[in-house]
Write an enzyme that holds these catalytic residues in place. Sequence first.
Site, PDB file in Angstrom:
ATOM      1  N   GLY A  46      -6.576   6.624   4.353  1.00  0.00           N
ATOM      2  CA  GLY A  46      -6.134   6.814   5.483  1.00  0.00           C
ATOM      3  C   GLY A  46      -4.630   6.779   5.599  1.00  0.00           C
ATOM      4  CD  GLN A  51       0.531   4.121   6.425  1.00  0.00           C
ATOM      5  OE1 GLN A  51      -0.425   4.804   6.961  1.00  0.00           O
ATOM      6  NE2 GLN A  51       0.378   3.165   5.471  1.00  0.00           N
ATOM      7  CB  CYS A  91      -1.453  -1.462   3.787  1.00  0.00           C
ATOM      8  SG  CYS A  91      -0.407  -0.430   5.071  1.00  0.00           S
ATOM      9  CG  LEU A  92      -1.499   4.192   1.070  1.00  0.00           C
ATOM     10  CD1 LEU A  92      -1.662   5.793   1.700  1.00  0.00           C
ATOM     11  CD2 LEU A  92      -1.740   4.158  -0.373  1.00  0.00           C
ATOM     12  CG  HIS A 133      -5.372  -0.235   8.036  1.00  0.00           C
ATOM     13  ND1 HIS A 133      -5.286  -1.279   7.368  1.00  0.00           N
ATOM     14  CD2 HIS A 133      -4.305   0.388   7.840  1.00  0.00           C
ATOM     15  CE1 HIS A 133      -4.166  -1.166   6.399  1.00  0.00           C
ATOM     16  NE2 HIS A 133      -3.780  -0.106   6.595  1.00  0.00           N
ATOM     17  CD  GLU A 134      -4.641   4.187   8.480  1.00  0.00           C
ATOM     18  OE1 GLU A 134      -3.269   4.254   8.938  1.00  0.00           O
ATOM     19  OE2 GLU A 134      -5.492   4.134   7.612  1.00  0.00           O
ATOM     20  CG  HIS A 137      -0.289   1.671  10.092  1.00  0.00           C
ATOM     21  ND1 HIS A 137       0.573   0.851   9.316  1.00  0.00           N
ATOM     22  CD2 HIS A 137      -1.320   1.915   9.161  1.00  0.00           C
ATOM     23  CE1 HIS A 137       0.360   0.621   8.095  1.00  0.00           C
ATOM     24  NE2 HIS A 137      -0.825   0.984   7.993  1.00  0.00           N
TER      25      HIS A 137
HETATM   26  O1  GNR Z   1      -6.088   3.416   1.366  1.00  0.00           O
HETATM   27  C1  GNR Z   1      -6.271   2.259   2.191  1.00  0.00           C
HETATM   28  N1  GNR Z   1      -7.341   1.440   1.776  1.00  0.00           N
HETATM   29  C2  GNR Z   1      -7.890   0.723   2.885  1.00  0.00           C
HETATM   30  C3  GNR Z   1      -8.891  -0.200   2.625  1.00  0.00           C
HETATM   31  C4  GNR Z   1      -9.296  -1.325   3.424  1.00  0.00           C
HETATM   32  C5  GNR Z   1      -8.965  -1.052   4.671  1.00  0.00           C
HETATM   33  C6  GNR Z   1      -7.762  -0.111   5.038  1.00  0.00           C
HETATM   34  C7  GNR Z   1      -7.360   0.930   4.159  1.00  0.00           C
HETATM   35  S1  GNR Z   1      -6.174   1.750   4.866  1.00  0.00           S
HETATM   36  C8  GNR Z   1      -5.358   1.967   3.272  1.00  0.00           C
HETATM   37  C9  GNR Z   1      -4.226   3.228   3.608  1.00  0.00           C
HETATM   38  C10 GNR Z   1      -3.462   2.815   4.607  1.00  0.00           C
HETATM   39  O2  GNR Z   1      -2.388   2.204   4.322  1.00  0.00           O
HETATM   40  N2  GNR Z   1      -3.559   3.314   5.582  1.00  0.00           N
HETATM   41  O3  GNR Z   1      -2.685   2.992   6.790  1.00  0.00           O
HETATM   42 NI    NI Z   2      -2.066   0.986   6.146  1.00  0.00          NI
END
Ligand code: GNR
Ligand code: NI
Length: 166
Positions: A46, A51, A91-92, A133-134, A137
């Site tokens: 995601g 980001q 998270c990236l 999660h997104e 952000h």
């Molecule tokens: O790549 C991602 N893996 C992930 C694993 C578990 C829960 C959420 C994520 S999202 C993350 C990519 C990211 O940072 N998206 O904002």
């Molecule tokens: Ni993230």
Amino acid sequence: MALLNILQFPDPKLRTVAKLVTLFDDELKQFVNDMFETMYEAPGIGLAASQVDRHVRLLVIDVSDKKDAPRCFINPEILKSTDEDRMDEGCLSVPGYYEPVTRAGHVWVRAQDVKGEVFEIEAEGLEAVCIQHEMDHLLGRLFVDYLSPLKRNRIRSKLLKQQKQL
Ligand code: GNR
Ligand code: NI
């Protein structure tokens, strides 16, 4: 197509609250393509516009094994959420750290597609977690905010040290 730079925690720009998308034009389509390219290249499941320092309510996900299920959500809203799921998240913007977070296990989401058409989906498991999660952000929230201050501060120090070496 272009790869976009991903901001890293604790960059204060990640705390910006995103604004609604109002213009569904070719520039937006190009941006969505760049978001997908950046997410797949990272690689991640995601990516939120926040980001890449674009503070608009737009996110992309692909939680499929074969990376053949791109989904884009513009101006997303959670209509209903039920159940609980505790899952290790990464998270990236917080590279190298994985910690358990508890979220809703089942969500109903309304959003717009790249043309501005409204759609609704129901998601469970990893897809539900990823959408939440997104969406965090887009509000300037990160998964580390759910950890203890001790854990969060350790991660912050280690990432700052790493960033200064670059
Ligand atoms: O790549 C991602 N893996 C992930 C694993 C578990 C829960 C959420 C994520 S999202 C993350 C990519 C990211 O940072 N998206 O904002
Ligand atoms: Ni993230």
